[in-house]
Design a protein around this motif. Sequence first.
Motif, PDB file in Angstrom:
ATOM      1  N   TYR A 265      12.747   2.284  -8.398  1.00  0.00           N
ATOM      2  CA  TYR A 265      12.168   3.465  -7.760  1.00  0.00           C
ATOM      3  C   TYR A 265      13.177   4.609  -7.723  1.00  0.00           C
ATOM      4  O   TYR A 265      14.396   4.392  -7.806  1.00  0.00           O
TER       5      TYR A 265
ATOM      6  N   ASP B 109      11.869   7.996  -2.937  1.00  0.00           N
ATOM      7  CA  ASP B 109      10.583   7.333  -2.665  1.00  0.00           C
ATOM      8  C   ASP B 109      10.639   6.618  -1.316  1.00  0.00           C
ATOM      9  O   ASP B 109      11.528   5.785  -1.074  1.00  0.00           O
ATOM     10  N   THR B 110       9.698   6.918  -0.443  1.00  0.00           N
ATOM     11  CA  THR B 110       9.633   6.281   0.879  1.00  0.00           C
ATOM     12  C   THR B 110       9.089   4.857   0.744  1.00  0.00           C
ATOM     13  O   THR B 110       8.495   4.505  -0.284  1.00  0.00           O
TER      14      THR B 110
ATOM     15  N   GLU C 188       6.459   3.673   2.098  1.00  0.00           N
ATOM     16  CA  GLU C 188       5.009   3.775   1.902  1.00  0.00           C
ATOM     17  C   GLU C 188       4.687   4.113   0.440  1.00  0.00           C
ATOM     18  O   GLU C 188       3.738   3.571  -0.136  1.00  0.00           O
ATOM     19  N   GLU C 189       5.478   5.013  -0.145  1.00  0.00           N
ATOM     20  CA  GLU C 189       5.262   5.366  -1.547  1.00  0.00           C
ATOM     21  C   GLU C 189       5.510   4.165  -2.458  1.00  0.00           C
ATOM     22  O   GLU C 189       4.781   3.953  -3.435  1.00  0.00           O
ATOM     23  N   ARG C 190       6.504   3.389  -2.149  1.00  0.00           N
ATOM     24  CA  ARG C 190       6.822   2.224  -2.972  1.00  0.00           C
ATOM     25  C   ARG C 190       5.698   1.193  -2.926  1.00  0.00           C
ATOM     26  O   ARG C 190       5.358   0.580  -3.950  1.00  0.00           O
TER      27      ARG C 190
ATOM     28  N   LEU D  99       2.562   1.925  -2.390  1.00  0.00           N
ATOM     29  CA  LEU D  99       1.474   2.534  -3.154  1.00  0.00           C
ATOM     30  C   LEU D  99       1.707   2.366  -4.654  1.00  0.00           C
ATOM     31  O   LEU D  99       0.776   2.015  -5.392  1.00  0.00           O
ATOM     32  N   ILE D 100       2.935   2.601  -5.096  1.00  0.00           N
ATOM     33  CA  ILE D 100       3.249   2.462  -6.526  1.00  0.00           C
ATOM     34  C   ILE D 100       2.999   1.022  -6.986  1.00  0.00           C
ATOM     35  O   ILE D 100       2.425   0.793  -8.060  1.00  0.00           O
TER      36      ILE D 100
ATOM     37  N   GLU E 136      -4.029   5.924   1.423  1.00  0.00           N
ATOM     38  CA  GLU E 136      -3.315   5.749   0.157  1.00  0.00           C
ATOM     39  C   GLU E 136      -3.646   6.878  -0.820  1.00  0.00           C
ATOM     40  O   GLU E 136      -2.764   7.357  -1.546  1.00  0.00           O
TER      41      GLU E 136
ATOM     42  N   LEU F 204      -1.708   9.957   0.239  1.00  0.00           N
ATOM     43  CA  LEU F 204      -0.296   9.821  -0.113  1.00  0.00           C
ATOM     44  C   LEU F 204      -0.102  10.040  -1.620  1.00  0.00           C
ATOM     45  O   LEU F 204       0.844  10.717  -2.037  1.00  0.00           O
ATOM     46  N   ALA F 205      -0.997   9.470  -2.432  1.00  0.00           N
ATOM     47  CA  ALA F 205      -0.904   9.638  -3.887  1.00  0.00           C
ATOM     48  C   ALA F 205      -0.997  11.103  -4.270  1.00  0.00           C
ATOM     49  O   ALA F 205      -0.249  11.590  -5.128  1.00  0.00           O
TER      50      ALA F 205
ATOM     51  N   ARG G  51       2.277  13.180  -3.097  1.00  0.00           N
ATOM     52  CA  ARG G  51       3.500  12.975  -3.887  1.00  0.00           C
ATOM     53  C   ARG G  51       3.389  13.658  -5.250  1.00  0.00           C
ATOM     54  O   ARG G  51       4.400  14.084  -5.818  1.00  0.00           O
TER      55      ARG G  51
END
Length: 484
Positions: A14, A18-19, A21-23, A25-26, A231, A234-235, A238
């Motif tokens: 990552y 990247d937070t 939460e973002e991780r 989501l990814i 989600e 958030l997507a 970012r």
Amino acid sequence: MYAQRQGRAPWHWYAKDDTPEERKLIQKLDLLIVPYAVVAYWIKYIDQSNLNNAYVSGMQEDLGFRKNQLVNLQSMYVAGAVIGQLPFTFLFPMFPMNWTIPALELGWGIFTLLQYRTQGFGELMAYRFFVGIFEAAFFPGVHYVLGAWYRGDELGRRGGVFYVGQMLGTLTAGMIQSGATKNLHGVRGLAGWRWMFIISALMTFPVAIAGVFIWPGTPARPNKLFLSETELELAISRLQKNKADVDERIKKTRLQLLKQIFTDWKVYVLTFWAVLFWNAGSTSYGGYLLWLKSLHRFSTPKVTQLGTTAPALGIFYVLFVNFSSDLIWGPSGAITFAHTWHFTAMVILAVWDVPEAAKWFAFNSAYTQVAMSSVLYGWANHILRHDSTQRSVIIVFMNLFAQSTTAWTGILVFPTVEAPRFLKGWTFCATNSLVLIAFTWLVIRPLSRREERKFLAAGSEEGIQSERSLDEGTETVSVTPKKI
């Protein structure tokens, strides 16, 4: 290298910012998007490449093919693939992608099945044309979806894993044909090569149905079966931080949009870049299989089995080139590495009078050319991320125009009667690889950097404007009480 990866060690998956939460989501997007894309591409390439395997497994003799009919069949497929992409220059932003891609897959599965009953050249030409029509938009469609969810520094790895599906498809097609020839030839009165098309189609249909439920679509038209509103928000946020357009709204008339696109440098430069990439490739012309057959040393099943070595090694080439693009040396370095290797292989084949071991090396290096495909299209996605409608049109146009050139260049430089020594073909591919490397460094890289600076400057101006508006608003609020 992309800004998000600057100063980041290659083993870190990552980006630093990247937070948690973002991780998460990814990870979820990776599970929803990438495995289905790989499996669907695997099936597509089985359906696409089974012609070459069938040709060397009895089709040529059973149907009385002669002269350049194989390359003509390949060109008819390309013609269908080019025509089939045209409507999707505008359709991608208009319909949910979790319905669009599976519908196309169902269509090419039907025409793949029909090929088992072919009785002549004309009938097979028609089937190949419609397979091309339905397969046409799959590749740019997947890259459109990848570009809708991921940042530029994340696209290479996902695109690379997706592209492994092509190698698996070509590899598996050879294995299926070998097994069909050995075990099914004569069953129910059908030749082994006819069973190949039946098996391929039966593998295609369930994958098409699964895509409707699994694939997440795009942020603007999502499949919410597995993604929550949080989600999705958030997507989108970012991507907006990266100046990406996530609305997929057509903000101009068709004429205004086309005028804007075709008066800008990007469509011409990116399309020529794709033309060089497509014309550097030789794997679709069956040179390796035709060379193996010409040795008169191996049985028909053994020829198709040995033909799988090149795509098997291609899996390694694809993963290394695409992961190194994101994590080590950036897209320009990855493209240079892949096509320097490919140029060397094509020169060996052009010379031809070399030890047989050198030919084995060259044929098994051919997939270094396609290894950087997802790097190229990922970089194009990143350059075009600021307008999703333009991105849809240009990604499809650059792909269809570049692919269309191979319909006639293949006939000119890879005529079947010259097999297996395609002197014009190998020389042509080597030249395109060399020009591609130079064009990447002298044109694409500088223009991409200029584009980034332009949008950074525009973002800074927007920030200054916003601060001024806030200041003016504050002044108004502070003055009003005095008037009262």
